[in-house]
Every structure is written in C-alpha cells, then in structure tokens.
Design an enzyme around this catalytic site. Structure first.
Site, mmCIF file in Angstrom:
data_model
loop_
_atom_site.group_PDB
_atom_site.id
_atom_site.type_symbol
_atom_site.label_atom_id
_atom_site.label_comp_id
_atom_site.label_asym_id
_atom_site.label_seq_id
_atom_site.Cartn_x
_atom_site.Cartn_y
_atom_site.Cartn_z
ATOM 1 N N HIS A 172 7.092 -13.225 -14.215
ATOM 2 C CA HIS A 172 5.434 -13.091 -14.578
ATOM 3 C C HIS A 172 5.236 -13.541 -16.041
ATOM 4 O O HIS A 172 4.119 -13.835 -16.380
ATOM 5 C CB HIS A 172 5.031 -11.659 -14.716
ATOM 6 C CG HIS A 172 3.575 -11.332 -14.288
ATOM 7 N ND1 HIS A 172 2.551 -12.126 -14.881
ATOM 8 C CD2 HIS A 172 3.023 -9.987 -13.552
ATOM 9 C CE1 HIS A 172 1.478 -11.459 -14.630
ATOM 10 N NE2 HIS A 172 1.716 -10.697 -14.012
ATOM 11 N N ASP A 393 0.227 -24.333 2.005
ATOM 12 C CA ASP A 393 0.411 -25.064 3.342
ATOM 13 C C ASP A 393 1.319 -26.325 2.766
ATOM 14 O O ASP A 393 0.634 -27.142 2.116
ATOM 15 C CB ASP A 393 -1.279 -25.675 3.608
ATOM 16 C CG ASP A 393 -1.059 -26.619 4.873
ATOM 17 O OD1 ASP A 393 0.181 -26.695 5.153
ATOM 18 O OD2 ASP A 393 -2.031 -26.907 5.393
#
Length: 466
Positions: A172, A393
C-alpha cells in the site's frame, strides 16, 4: 431478511496446491534508477495504515495455454515505466520509509497448481477466507512486514479444469486503490495487446506532498488519536474469533435507504446513507456500552480532485487519499434518527479539503503514529468505484471475481464491493465478520434491515465488511 438484502454463503473447504516455482521478475529493460538510489515517499504513503500489503484474488475460466509466459513477459515490460515496484522499502534513521534500489530485486511471481477445479471452489462471486493460500505468503512471515519485501507478489494458480487464479499482494505504500488499478490496467493491457501499453503515463511526483516548513496542523485529526477503549467493544470484537459474512444489497434497497434520509437532509449520497446505516446497525448489534462512550467511523476520501496548488498529474499513482472521521457517542447513534448519523458522515466527507489533506501530511510529520488505533472505531473501505473487473482483462476476458479474500485479522473493517464478473445481478456486496460464540445468534436482517430498527435485539456480536 429484508427485501433487497441477501446473505451470501461461501463453501467451507481447503485448497491443496503445489508450488512449482518462485521467480523474481525484473524490468525488461534499463530503468532510471541505479544501485544505491532511493525515491521519496510522502507521509500519505508512509502513514501507519499504509504499511500493509493489500491481498486480492482474480479468477479466470480461460483454458488457453501459455498463461504464465504471457503474464511474466507483460509484467517485466510494465515494470520499466513502473520501476519503483521493483525496489524495496528501507526505513531511514528518523523512522521514515523510502524506496531503495539494490541488485537483483524485482517483484515476485509464484507458479502453483491445484488438482481441484473452479467448480470445486463453490460460488466464486462470494469472497471466501478459504482462498487465502491462493495468495503467496513467505514461511513465518511477520504480520504487517513491509521492509525488505518484494513490493508486488503475484501467485498464479492453475486448476485442473484449465481455469486459473491470480493472487496479488501489493504494498500500500506504493499506491492507493486508484493507483493499484492504474498499474493493474497497464499490466493487463500489455498482456492483452502483446506490447507495452500504459495510459496514462505513470508519474511518481511524491515530492508534491512534502510537509510544509514549518509544519502547520490546522485540524485536531481525531482519526489518528489514541482512545482508551473503556467500552464493551474490544471484548466483543477481539476476544471472540470472528467469522466472515457477506451480504448482497440491491440498488433498490440502497435507493430506499437514501430516500429515508433525503427528506430530512440535502446533498446526501448513497455512500453517506449506507455508511451511516452500517455504522449504526453495527453498534446496535454489538450492544456497545456505556451509552456515553465516544465512537469513530473512518473512511478514505480520494484527494486527487481536491489538490490544486499544485494539482497532481493524471498518471499519479501514489497515495492521495485522506482519512475522514465522523464521531458520535453510542447513545447518539442508537437512539437518534438515521438522518442525523447520515449528516455526520456527509460532514466528515465534505471536510476533506486541500487544507485538511495538507494538515494531515504535517500531522504525520510531527507525530508519526506508530500503531493502528482501533479504540471505538469502525473503518469502511469503499471499493465500488474501482474498475477492478475492467482493469483485469489480460486477454482472457473479465475475471469471474475480483476483490479481497479474508477480513478476519481486522474485525473493525467493513468493505463495500461492486457486483461484477459473470453475475448479472445488480447491487453492492457487503462483507461482514461475525464472532463465533455461544450467545444466541442475531438474525442477519438485524444488521441491514432499517424497517426493524426499533425491535428488541439479542446480544450478538457482529464484525465488518471488507
């Protein structure tokens, strides 16, 4: 269960797998950093809440060969413009982190195989703690360790049906949620198009968020304050082992909730209404005492549009979120109208300005909190605006599921997830953690049913969504 609210079940299972290889992935060509170089991290990157890895998993039904090769080559390519991911975190003498570059670092890619099929895993649209071993952890790894760790750890697990999962752990400190989606989208597009594709061009620019000299703290920043938990909350959540729960909340239910409070308040968003209702219901379900105990609701607000002097460039992928904090005592939450709680959430959200964000940076510079504070706090994390399915994707279509896995290590966290993948249903998923105990179980509708808020309740403990 209230109309429009559905509790989702996940399978109780184990996923045996074999690790076939663990490989460092280095940038495919030279990068603008040499051995011994370092990069500045802002105080938003370096705040205590960012010193974690965010684990996520993505499932795909693809039966196409060569998945590993495609992912490796695309990752090596995208690590050139996103070269900071190939470094390591180092703590300086004043306790601040920076990105350090040394020899043979890179990110990590793990290849694994399971003889199970995707069908064996149950409903892949419901986050399941049993998926934890689809994300790689080092043996005996310390909790919250980020120093001298690969900043991106990817595990590709191939199943006997031909489908596979991609488990990611991203530090993070390198990026917030929006930044992580930007990186993931570049990796996926590069794999899908077989050529390096980055849009927008990644921008580091963490120096824009340097503290002022001298620091100027203009707000009390109660989100960081330590509060001694003199209530029943700590025992309710930490002594008893939590169990993860997940609910699907339809758009109609969200709209209904918003209408309930809009008649008495203006400028209310769906998030304001949902966050207020979840916070209030959580406190009621836990039966927190005493009634004058002060509680906090914290949530992140994207500060990109609020920074104007100077503005952040479009490709900035660092942490640009600020922690908003609503406060109320127990009595105000459980006995007051929902519209009042919603207004508290709205006020906290709108309070995050450029001045507030700059004050946060300066507060961390002066005080540098060293531990996460849970006293009287619930944290809601909103993932509904992240393009998790569109960004992932890689050439095999959108994932069946994209999102977090196991929330039980932090029972005071709740996450709003988008509904996506192959499921055509329309709504938001709430992940909830409920402690195991011998006390009577509260009906799940008690958590989310606004129609029954005046009814008598059992003493059941409930913990939150992620």
């Amino acid at each position: 269960m209230a109309p429009g609210v559905e509790e989702l079940q996940f399978a109780q299972l184990e996923i045996p797998l074999t690790i076939n290889s663990i490989s460092p992935i280095l940038p495919a060509s030279p990068i603008p950093a040499s051995k011994g170089d370092s990069l500045y991290l802002s105080n938003l990157d370096d705040m205590i809440g960012a010193r974690v890895f965010t684990p996520t998993v993505y499932f795909y039904r693809s039966r196409k060969p060569g998945v590993i090769k495609v992912l490796k080559e695309a990752l090596a390519s995208v690590l050139v413009p996103y070269y900071p991911f190939s470094g390591r975190l180092l703590e300086t003498s004043d306790g601040k982190l920076e990105v350090f570059f040394g020899p043979n670092q890179g990110v990590l890619l793990v290849e694994a195989r399971s003889e199970m099929t995707l069908v064996n895993l149950g409903d892949l649209c419901v986050p399941n703690p049993a998926w934890t071993n689809l994300v790689y952890y080092f043996p005996n790894e310390e909790q919250y360790k980020v120093i001298d760790m690969p900043l991106l750890i990817a595990q590709v697990t191939q199943f006997s049906c031909g489908g596979f999962s991609l488990g990611l752990r991203i530090c993070h400190c390198l990026c917030d949620g929006a930044g992580a989606m930007q990186f993931l989208s570049a990796w996926a597009a590069t794999a899908r198009l077989s050529t390096l594709t980055v849009n927008p061009i990644p921008c580091w620019d963490r120096e824009i968020l340097r503290p002022r000299d001298p620091p100027l703290i203009q707000y009390p920043h109660v989100e960081f304050k330590r509060i001694d938990d003199g209530s029943s909350l700590t025992r309710s959540l930490w002594v008893v082992k939590p169990v993860q729960k997940c609910y699907r909340v339809s758009r109609e239910y969200q709209a209904h909730l918003k209408r309930l409070v809009q008649s008495q308040s203006v400028g209310i968003t769906t998030f304001d209404a949902m966050a207020a209702h979840v916070w209030r219901s959580w406190v009621k379900a836990l039966d927190v005492r005493p009634l004058d105990y002060d509680l906090r609701l914290t949530f992140s607000v994207n500060g990109r549009s609020r920074l104007t002097n100077p503005p952040l460039k479009q490709g900035f992928y660092g942490n640009a979120v600020c922690v908003a904090c609503a406060t109320s005592n127990v009595s105000g939450l459980v006995n007051g109208p929902l519209s009042d709680t919603t207004c508290l959430v709205r006020k906290a959200r709108l309070s995050v300005s450029e001045a507030y964000l700059r004050s946060t940076v300066d507060y961390i510079q002066v005080n540098r909190p060293r531990r996460l504070e849970f006293g009287g706090k619930l944290t809601i994390t909103q993932w509904t605006r992240f393009s998790m399915y569109e960004s992932a994707d890689f050439g095999w279509g959108r994932p069946i599921y994209a999102g977090p896995i196991d929330l039980t290590p932090t029972p005071q966290v709740c996450v709003f997830l988008p509904q996506g993948g192959d499921d055509d249903s329309d709504g938001t998923m709430l992940e909830v953690k409920e402690p195991e105990c011998s006390a009577p179980k509260k009906n799940p509708e008690d958590i989310l049913d606004v129609q029954r808020e005046g009814s008598e309740r059992n003493n059941l403990l409930i913990i939150f969504i992620n």
